[in-house]
Scaffold this active site. Structure first.
Site, mmCIF file in Angstrom:
data_model
loop_
_atom_site.group_PDB
_atom_site.id
_atom_site.type_symbol
_atom_site.label_atom_id
_atom_site.label_comp_id
_atom_site.label_asym_id
_atom_site.label_seq_id
_atom_site.Cartn_x
_atom_site.Cartn_y
_atom_site.Cartn_z
ATOM 1 N N ARG A 299 36.795 -3.589 -12.965
ATOM 2 C CA ARG A 299 37.628 -3.919 -11.796
ATOM 3 C C ARG A 299 39.112 -3.857 -12.149
ATOM 4 O O ARG A 299 39.934 -3.428 -11.340
ATOM 5 C CB ARG A 299 37.242 -5.294 -11.266
ATOM 6 C CG ARG A 299 35.886 -5.281 -10.552
ATOM 7 C CD ARG A 299 35.379 -6.677 -10.304
ATOM 8 N NE ARG A 299 34.317 -6.737 -9.310
ATOM 9 C CZ ARG A 299 33.712 -7.854 -8.933
ATOM 10 N NH1 ARG A 299 34.065 -9.012 -9.479
ATOM 11 N NH2 ARG A 299 32.766 -7.828 -8.016
ATOM 12 N N HIS B 30 29.769 -4.286 -7.417
ATOM 13 C CA HIS B 30 29.209 -5.615 -7.183
ATOM 14 C C HIS B 30 28.260 -5.949 -8.325
ATOM 15 O O HIS B 30 27.476 -5.095 -8.747
ATOM 16 C CB HIS B 30 28.415 -5.643 -5.868
ATOM 17 C CG HIS B 30 27.577 -6.885 -5.728
ATOM 18 N ND1 HIS B 30 28.099 -8.071 -5.276
ATOM 19 C CD2 HIS B 30 26.273 -7.138 -6.035
ATOM 20 C CE1 HIS B 30 27.137 -9.000 -5.298
ATOM 21 N NE2 HIS B 30 26.023 -8.455 -5.753
ATOM 22 N N ASN C 11 37.142 -3.669 -5.268
ATOM 23 C CA ASN C 11 36.918 -3.873 -6.699
ATOM 24 C C ASN C 11 35.747 -3.067 -7.259
ATOM 25 O O ASN C 11 35.173 -3.412 -8.285
ATOM 26 C CB ASN C 11 36.805 -5.369 -7.017
ATOM 27 C CG ASN C 11 35.769 -6.049 -6.160
ATOM 28 O OD1 ASN C 11 34.975 -5.381 -5.490
ATOM 29 N ND2 ASN C 11 35.757 -7.364 -6.176
HETATM 30 P P1 IDP Z 1 32.178 -11.263 -6.511
HETATM 31 O O1 IDP Z 1 32.029 -9.867 -5.924
HETATM 32 O O2 IDP Z 1 33.041 -11.270 -7.726
HETATM 33 O O3 IDP Z 1 30.844 -11.942 -6.726
HETATM 34 P P2 IDP Z 1 32.524 -12.826 -4.061
HETATM 35 O O4 IDP Z 1 33.258 -14.120 -3.942
HETATM 36 O O5 IDP Z 1 31.034 -12.852 -3.932
HETATM 37 O O6 IDP Z 1 32.984 -12.127 -5.426
HETATM 38 O O7 IDP Z 1 33.141 -11.855 -2.947
HETATM 39 C C1 IDP Z 1 32.480 -10.701 -2.520
HETATM 40 C C2 IDP Z 1 33.506 -9.591 -2.332
HETATM 41 O O8 IDP Z 1 34.416 -9.934 -1.275
HETATM 42 C C3 IDP Z 1 34.407 -9.345 -3.543
HETATM 43 O O9 IDP Z 1 33.814 -8.514 -4.510
HETATM 44 C C4 IDP Z 1 35.630 -8.717 -2.914
HETATM 45 O O10 IDP Z 1 35.418 -7.330 -2.613
HETATM 46 C C5 IDP Z 1 35.735 -9.492 -1.602
HETATM 47 N N1 IDP Z 1 36.586 -10.685 -1.700
HETATM 48 C C6 IDP Z 1 36.265 -11.874 -2.258
HETATM 49 N N2 IDP Z 1 37.264 -12.764 -2.158
HETATM 50 C C7 IDP Z 1 38.253 -12.122 -1.496
HETATM 51 C C8 IDP Z 1 39.579 -12.535 -1.075
HETATM 52 O O11 IDP Z 1 40.039 -13.678 -1.291
HETATM 53 N N3 IDP Z 1 40.320 -11.598 -0.427
HETATM 54 C C9 IDP Z 1 39.850 -10.332 -0.168
HETATM 55 N N4 IDP Z 1 38.630 -9.915 -0.534
HETATM 56 C C10 IDP Z 1 37.828 -10.793 -1.202
HETATM 57 MG MG MG Z 2 29.415 -12.527 -5.292
#
Ligand code: IDP
Ligand code: MG
Length: 167
Positions: A108, A125, A122
């Protein structure tokens, strides 16, 4: 302890032709790939996948992102990696959720960005923990698509189910 994790190469990763790079990076883990496919992402699937975020202001945008509407790539590559400490190994290589905060050598950190509308693009997943991994794997894959027995299954006879066969 052997674990499974769902990996998705998100539409930005596909559009930027990063599949090879990402798989090479993940091969550093020495984990085994036990399922892989290219999937279309329905609205229902995306909303179920990210259901833990449904009250967040960015929920609508990340659904559009996962469905490929921001990149004109209406698909993701879905894989299951399996082996010792799979989740922590893959999350470490992926890096932090916010690509600006991710270690610059992580996937990422290397390839992600934040859009002008604030979406964390990013690239990848990775399931966050074992219960998320089980829920997500069962959402994205059928038992027969996985070459090891990860979770208990049952035999169901589907007489009326129409399936496509080669003509
Ligand atoms: P993770 O992918 O690292 O597990 P999660 O909190 O599950 O993180 O969030 C899912 C996806 O949502 C993230 O990979 C990212 O693409 C997006 N995301 C998460 N938090 C934010 C934020 O605060 N602003 C914008 N996009 C976010
Ligand atoms: Mg997640």
């Amino acid at each position: 302890m052997s674990q499974a994790t769902l990996i998705l190469i998100k539409p930005d990763g596909l559009k930027k032709s990063l599949t090879g790079n990402i798989l090479t990076r993940l091969s550093e883990t020495k984990l085994e790939i036990v399922a892989a496919k290219i999937s279309r992402v329905s609205k229902e699937l995306a909303e179920e996948h990210y259901r833990h975020l449904k009250d967040k202001p960015f929920f609508g945008e990340i659904i559009r992102y996962l469905r490929g509407e921001l990149h004109d790539r209406h698909k993701v590559m879905a894989l299951i990696y399996w082996g010792e400490d799979a989740i922590v190994k893959c999350r470490k290589l992926a890096g932090a959720t916010n690509p600006e905060e991710a270690d610059s050598t992580s996937i990422r950190g290397s390839y992600g960005r934040i859009t002008t509308t604030g979406v964390y693009e990013n690239v990848i997943h990775v399931s966050a923990n074992e219960s998320d991994a089980e829920r997500e794997i069962k959402l994205w894959f059928e038992p027969e698509e996985i070459i090891v027995n990860l979770y208990p299954t049952k035999d169901v006879v589907c007489k009326e189910k129409k399936i496509k066969s080669w003509a």
